[in-house]
Design an enzyme around this catalytic site. Structure first.
Site, PDB file in Angstrom:
ATOM      1  N   HIS A 107       2.683   5.586  -5.453  1.00  0.00           N
ATOM      2  CA  HIS A 107       3.135   4.302  -5.624  1.00  0.00           C
ATOM      3  C   HIS A 107       4.459   4.172  -6.218  1.00  0.00           C
ATOM      4  O   HIS A 107       4.726   3.158  -6.880  1.00  0.00           O
ATOM      5  CB  HIS A 107       2.074   4.433  -6.797  1.00  0.00           C
ATOM      6  CG  HIS A 107       0.579   4.029  -6.608  1.00  0.00           C
ATOM      7  ND1 HIS A 107       0.296   3.549  -5.518  1.00  0.00           N
ATOM      8  CD2 HIS A 107      -0.441   4.781  -6.751  1.00  0.00           C
ATOM      9  CE1 HIS A 107      -1.254   3.589  -5.059  1.00  0.00           C
ATOM     10  NE2 HIS A 107      -1.510   4.641  -6.149  1.00  0.00           N
ATOM     11  N   MET A 231     -14.807   0.445   6.346  1.00  0.00           N
ATOM     12  CA  MET A 231     -14.303   1.505   5.062  1.00  0.00           C
ATOM     13  C   MET A 231     -15.067   1.399   3.928  1.00  0.00           C
ATOM     14  O   MET A 231     -15.465   2.464   3.286  1.00  0.00           O
ATOM     15  CB  MET A 231     -12.862   1.304   4.836  1.00  0.00           C
ATOM     16  CG  MET A 231     -11.927   1.698   6.006  1.00  0.00           C
ATOM     17  SD  MET A 231     -10.202   1.501   5.607  1.00  0.00           S
ATOM     18  CE  MET A 231     -10.044   2.785   4.147  1.00  0.00           C
TER      19      MET A 231
HETATM   20  P1  A3P Z   1      -9.211  -6.175  -3.699  1.00  0.00           P
HETATM   21  O1  A3P Z   1      -9.228  -5.463  -5.287  1.00  0.00           O
HETATM   22  O2  A3P Z   1      -8.447  -7.538  -3.593  1.00  0.00           O
HETATM   23  O3  A3P Z   1     -10.234  -6.549  -2.953  1.00  0.00           O
HETATM   24  P2  A3P Z   1      -5.086   0.253  -3.146  1.00  0.00           P
HETATM   25  O4  A3P Z   1      -6.047   1.244  -1.801  1.00  0.00           O
HETATM   26  O5  A3P Z   1      -3.789   0.439  -2.925  1.00  0.00           O
HETATM   27  O6  A3P Z   1      -6.014   0.779  -4.588  1.00  0.00           O
HETATM   28  O7  A3P Z   1      -5.478  -1.312  -2.819  1.00  0.00           O
HETATM   29  C1  A3P Z   1      -7.004  -1.760  -2.923  1.00  0.00           C
HETATM   30  C2  A3P Z   1      -6.977  -3.150  -2.222  1.00  0.00           C
HETATM   31  O8  A3P Z   1      -7.141  -3.006  -0.933  1.00  0.00           O
HETATM   32  C3  A3P Z   1      -8.360  -3.753  -2.712  1.00  0.00           C
HETATM   33  O9  A3P Z   1      -7.983  -5.088  -2.976  1.00  0.00           O
HETATM   34  C4  A3P Z   1      -9.290  -3.322  -1.725  1.00  0.00           C
HETATM   35  O10 A3P Z   1     -10.456  -4.307  -1.645  1.00  0.00           O
HETATM   36  C5  A3P Z   1      -8.199  -3.689  -0.518  1.00  0.00           C
HETATM   37  N1  A3P Z   1      -8.780  -2.838   0.791  1.00  0.00           N
HETATM   38  C6  A3P Z   1      -9.302  -1.850   0.728  1.00  0.00           C
HETATM   39  N2  A3P Z   1      -9.579  -1.226   2.222  1.00  0.00           N
HETATM   40  C7  A3P Z   1      -9.156  -2.292   2.726  1.00  0.00           C
HETATM   41  C8  A3P Z   1      -9.445  -2.767   4.328  1.00  0.00           C
HETATM   42  N3  A3P Z   1      -9.929  -1.892   5.257  1.00  0.00           N
HETATM   43  N4  A3P Z   1      -8.974  -4.136   4.557  1.00  0.00           N
HETATM   44  C9  A3P Z   1      -8.646  -5.135   3.659  1.00  0.00           C
HETATM   45  N5  A3P Z   1      -8.160  -4.591   2.635  1.00  0.00           N
HETATM   46  C10 A3P Z   1      -8.852  -3.380   1.878  1.00  0.00           C
END
Ligand code: A3P
Length: 291
Positions: A107, A231
């Protein structure tokens, strides 16, 4: 809640997953020229992209089942390895034993990465997401993750996001730092939104960048496996009890639920002042996704 976060060189980090000693030891991290690096601020979709890169890499490498098991076991032996700056200070010694190609997620913005990453031949995929959806996603994450402090309301949270008083600091500063590297030959930038719009096309760009060679039919197959729905359904296995927190909505434009008119204007102004006219702003398509 006060000691849930610690400050290192002016930036906050969660105390459960990192420490000043780990961040100090990070300087000794040795990059390999074939390391596959994914960099993105929290909540930009790093779990999604990490999964996609893992699928692309292992399809290209054509690991046997035995080799795949060995790779997974090697990571399990590391115990805490999920992110570059996560874990105990011994993680960097143990990471030396991981087989190539290592997939490394961080990050951190470029100026906080260990110098060996930018000096090496390793390629870095930088993931960006529009700041309004990132702010909303991080708000829900902060309030649902037991290891992070909670905010009593969105209005209480919003200034903390704007002023970088959250884990990993200011998102706008993070973007400004990456913008400096946007033309670097070993860096490619991709946005959450462009991946949502055309995942197969995005994955083809990623594979070309890392020089993974796959068959045409691999792309739709991997896209299928890495949709939000797929996922989320699989998340108990991959992320245990945090699955429901990590896979929340997975859409573009959720910010409209929470941003007030004044907050909207404040973000637009700040983005324009800090990033207006930059290549990164054009790449992000702020005017499409944030208006
Ligand atoms: P939201 O909270 O807007 O739903 P990170 O993995 O960096 O923590 O980011 C999390 C964000 O990515 C979350 O957003 C999550 O829902 C979204 N996310 C995770 N898997 C995803 C996928 N396969 N397609 C689209 N968005 C995804």
């Amino acid at each position: 809640p006060e000691n849930m976060l610690f400050s290192y060189k002016g930036i906050l980090y969660p105390a459960v997953i990192s420490s000043p000693e780990t961040l100090e030891a990070l300087k000794s991290f040795e990059t390999r020229s074939d390391d596959v690096i994914l960099a993105g601020y929290p909540k930009t979709g790093t779990n999604w992209l990490g999964q996609i890169i893992g699928e692309l890499e292992s399809t290209d490498a054509k690991y046997t089942e035995e080799e795949m098991k060995e790779r997974i076991n090697a990571e399990k032996k590391l115990k805490t390895f999920t992110r570059l700056e996560f874990g105990d200070p011994g993680i960097y010694e143990r990471m030396k034993k991981l087989p190539s190609r290592r997939i490394i997620i961080t990050h951190l913005p470029p100026h906080l990465l260990p110098p060996s990453i930018l000096q090496s031949k390793a390629k870095i995929l930088v993931l960006i997401r529009n700041p309004k959806d990132t702010a909303v996603s991080y708000y829900h994450f902060y309030n649902n993750m037991p290891v992070l402090p909670s905010f009593s309301s969105w209005d209480e949270y919003f200034p903390a996001f704007m002023n970088g008083k959250l884990a990993w600091g200011s998102y706008i500063d993070h973007l400004l730092e990456w913008n400096k590297y946007i033309d670097h030959e070993r860096i490619m930038m991709i946005s959450y939104e462009e991946l949502k719009e055309d995942q197969v096309l995005g994955m083809k760009r990623i594979a070309a960048f890392f020089e993974f060679s796959l068959c045409e039919e691999d792309f739709p197959r991997i896209a299928e496996k890495t949709t939000f729905q797929a996922m989320k359904e699989n998340s108990k296995e991959t992320h245990g009890s945090f699955g429901d927190i990590l896979f929340r909505k997975g859409v573009v434009g959720n910010w409209k639920d929470l941003f007030s008119k004044a907050q909207n204007e404040e973000m637009d102004q700040k983005f324009e002042d800090c990033l207006g006219g930059t290549k990164l702003a054009a790449k992000m398509k702020y005017d499409i996704y944030c208006k």
